[in-house]
Scaffold this active site. Structure first.
Site, mmCIF file in Angstrom:
data_model
loop_
_atom_site.group_PDB
_atom_site.id
_atom_site.type_symbol
_atom_site.label_atom_id
_atom_site.label_comp_id
_atom_site.label_asym_id
_atom_site.label_seq_id
_atom_site.Cartn_x
_atom_site.Cartn_y
_atom_site.Cartn_z
ATOM 1 N N SER A 38 84.380 63.927 132.143
ATOM 2 C CA SER A 38 85.737 64.490 132.109
ATOM 3 C C SER A 38 86.043 65.129 130.761
ATOM 4 O O SER A 38 85.936 64.485 129.711
ATOM 5 C CB SER A 38 86.768 63.389 132.375
ATOM 6 N N HIS A 71 86.572 68.833 135.729
ATOM 7 C CA HIS A 71 85.201 68.899 136.249
ATOM 8 C C HIS A 71 85.020 70.252 136.928
ATOM 9 O O HIS A 71 85.470 70.454 138.061
ATOM 10 C CB HIS A 71 84.931 67.758 137.226
ATOM 11 N N HIS A 95 82.885 61.719 142.295
ATOM 12 C CA HIS A 95 83.128 60.295 142.122
ATOM 13 C C HIS A 95 83.300 59.605 143.471
ATOM 14 O O HIS A 95 83.736 60.224 144.451
ATOM 15 C CB HIS A 95 84.392 60.059 141.281
ATOM 16 N N TYR A 97 85.588 57.536 144.188
ATOM 17 C CA TYR A 97 87.005 57.470 144.549
ATOM 18 C C TYR A 97 87.512 58.752 145.210
ATOM 19 O O TYR A 97 88.591 58.763 145.805
ATOM 20 C CB TYR A 97 87.879 57.126 143.339
ATOM 21 N N GLU A 98 86.735 59.841 145.119
ATOM 22 C CA GLU A 98 87.148 61.071 145.782
ATOM 23 C C GLU A 98 86.919 61.025 147.292
ATOM 24 O O GLU A 98 87.326 61.944 148.002
ATOM 25 C CB GLU A 98 86.399 62.261 145.185
ATOM 26 N N ALA A 125 83.896 59.993 129.990
ATOM 27 C CA ALA A 125 85.104 59.555 129.295
ATOM 28 C C ALA A 125 85.402 58.141 129.758
ATOM 29 O O ALA A 125 85.338 57.853 130.962
ATOM 30 C CB ALA A 125 86.274 60.484 129.627
ATOM 31 N N MET A 231 84.752 55.120 135.677
ATOM 32 C CA MET A 231 84.659 55.264 137.130
ATOM 33 C C MET A 231 83.475 56.128 137.556
ATOM 34 O O MET A 231 83.524 56.783 138.601
ATOM 35 C CB MET A 231 85.962 55.872 137.658
ATOM 36 N N SER A 232 82.410 56.142 136.764
ATOM 37 C CA SER A 232 81.260 57.008 137.081
ATOM 38 C C SER A 232 80.000 56.429 136.438
ATOM 39 O O SER A 232 79.947 55.253 136.097
ATOM 40 C CB SER A 232 81.520 58.428 136.554
ATOM 41 N N ASN A 255 90.772 56.523 125.642
ATOM 42 C CA ASN A 255 92.004 55.720 125.621
ATOM 43 C C ASN A 255 91.623 54.270 125.356
ATOM 44 O O ASN A 255 90.483 53.862 125.621
ATOM 45 C CB ASN A 255 92.783 55.843 126.938
ATOM 46 N N HIS A 284 95.406 60.584 132.965
ATOM 47 C CA HIS A 284 94.256 61.487 132.978
ATOM 48 C C HIS A 284 94.427 62.656 132.009
ATOM 49 O O HIS A 284 93.446 63.143 131.432
ATOM 50 C CB HIS A 284 94.019 62.003 134.402
#
Length: 324
Positions: A38, A71, A95, A97-98, A125, A231-232, A255, A284
């Site tokens: 990201s 992305h 991902h 989650y997509e 990230a 998440m990746s 973060n 995000h």
């Protein structure tokens, strides 16, 4: 009698052949593959323009499409670093989650293998769980915790694609020690110019997303030994290791995760309740902004790492073990 290729291998081969037909012969067998996380698509800007070839994911058969801001969704072929190493960059990833199956998120890595990639550099990230990590720091990954995988959501689930690797690949050595040493050596060359951006090593916790973690979940992950969370990356690492590729993975801390418990409802509170609850919450847009600010440093580090690879060789074949 030779057995028929698996469906997965046949799909990957179809995709690899499609890509080869659209790339000049001198770039058809890239040695290095870079996956840009990201906000880190700026790495593609380091590829020399003269021989550069861009291919949109939407044009590639069997590739899933990324729907996440930050992305771009394309492959970039060209020469990377002062060594002019033939490389391919994945500018953006898909991902779990997509809505994609977990194996689909790692499909491009298998295609990179068939294209000839020997070393995969994975960037992402991530949220910082380790209190010593600051926003803007870089963490070289030396291990991971695969929470979805432990629950059965695993990219190698189902019939094994023997063309790529064994049924039971070890992961204890997934994060290549030699490549990590290269990264530390490269960073020392940059350290004077980026004194505020520190380099760490640590453990990455993979969660499915897309919601950011709760305070209690962050404390749990930290207690388990995780330094960063995202998440990746882990599905890609597993598939790359299964195929015998060498791996270097780096997280940009965009973060700081909130570990402290929130205020109790029966405790006296001074100030705006909503602002107190939102304090430190990730979003995000902040992740993308941190990635944008660090893009030059991250891309310079990757370029120098590539230059530190004097001889890029395949991993030795993994032993096929009888396990139940």
């Amino acid at each position: 009698m030779t057995s028929a290729p698996s469906n997965l291998y046949a799909q990957c081969l179809e995709t690899a052949n499609f890509i080869r037909d659209r790339v000049p012969e001198k770039l058809r067998s890239p040695e290095v593959g870079v996956i840009c996380g990201s906000g880190l698509g700026g790495l593609a800007d380091t590829v020399e323009e003269g021989d550069r070839v861009d291919i949109s994911y939407s044009d590639i058969p069997n590739f899933a499409q990324s729907t996440v801001q930050g992305h771009a969704g394309k492959l970039v072929f060209g020469y990377l670093g002062g060594s002019k190493t033939p490389s391919v960059l994945m500018v953006g990833r898909v991902h779990f989650y997509e809505g994609h199956n977990i194996d689909k998120t790692a499909f491009p890595v298998r295609v990179l293998k068939l294209l000839g990639v020997k070393v995969v550099v994975v960037t992402n990230a991530a949220g910082g769980l380790n209190p010593d990590f600051r926003v803007g720091d870089i963490c070289i990954l030396n291990d991971h915790i695969n929470l979805p995988g432990l629950a059965g959501i695993h990219p190698l689930r189902g019939p094994n694609a023997e063309e790529f690797g064994p049924r039971f690949p070890p992961l204890s050595d997934a994060y290549d020690l030699e490549l990590r040493k290269f990264a530390h050596t490269a960073y020392k060359k940059l350290e004077l110019s980026i004194p505020s951006r520190r380099l760490h090593e640590g453990v990455y916790a993979f969660v499915s997303g897309p919601s950011f973690e709760t305070r209690a979940e962050c404390r749990m992950l930290r207690t388990m030994g995780a330094d960063v969370v995202g998440m990746s990356t882990v599905p890609e690492i597993i598939v790359a290791r299964h195929a015998g590729m060498r791996i270097l993975a780096m997280s940009l801390v965009t973060n700081q995760a909130v570990l402290e418990p929130g205020p109790r409802g029966d405790a006296p509170i001074e100030g705006d309740v909503q602002k107190i609850m939102e304090l430190g919450a990730a979003n995000h847009l902040e992740v993308l902004e941190a990635g944008k600010m660090a893009a030059n440093d991250m891309q310079n580090l990757v370029r120098l790492v590539v230059d530190e690879l004097p001889n890029i060789t395949e991993r030795r074949p993994l032993p096929v073990e009888d396990q139940e």
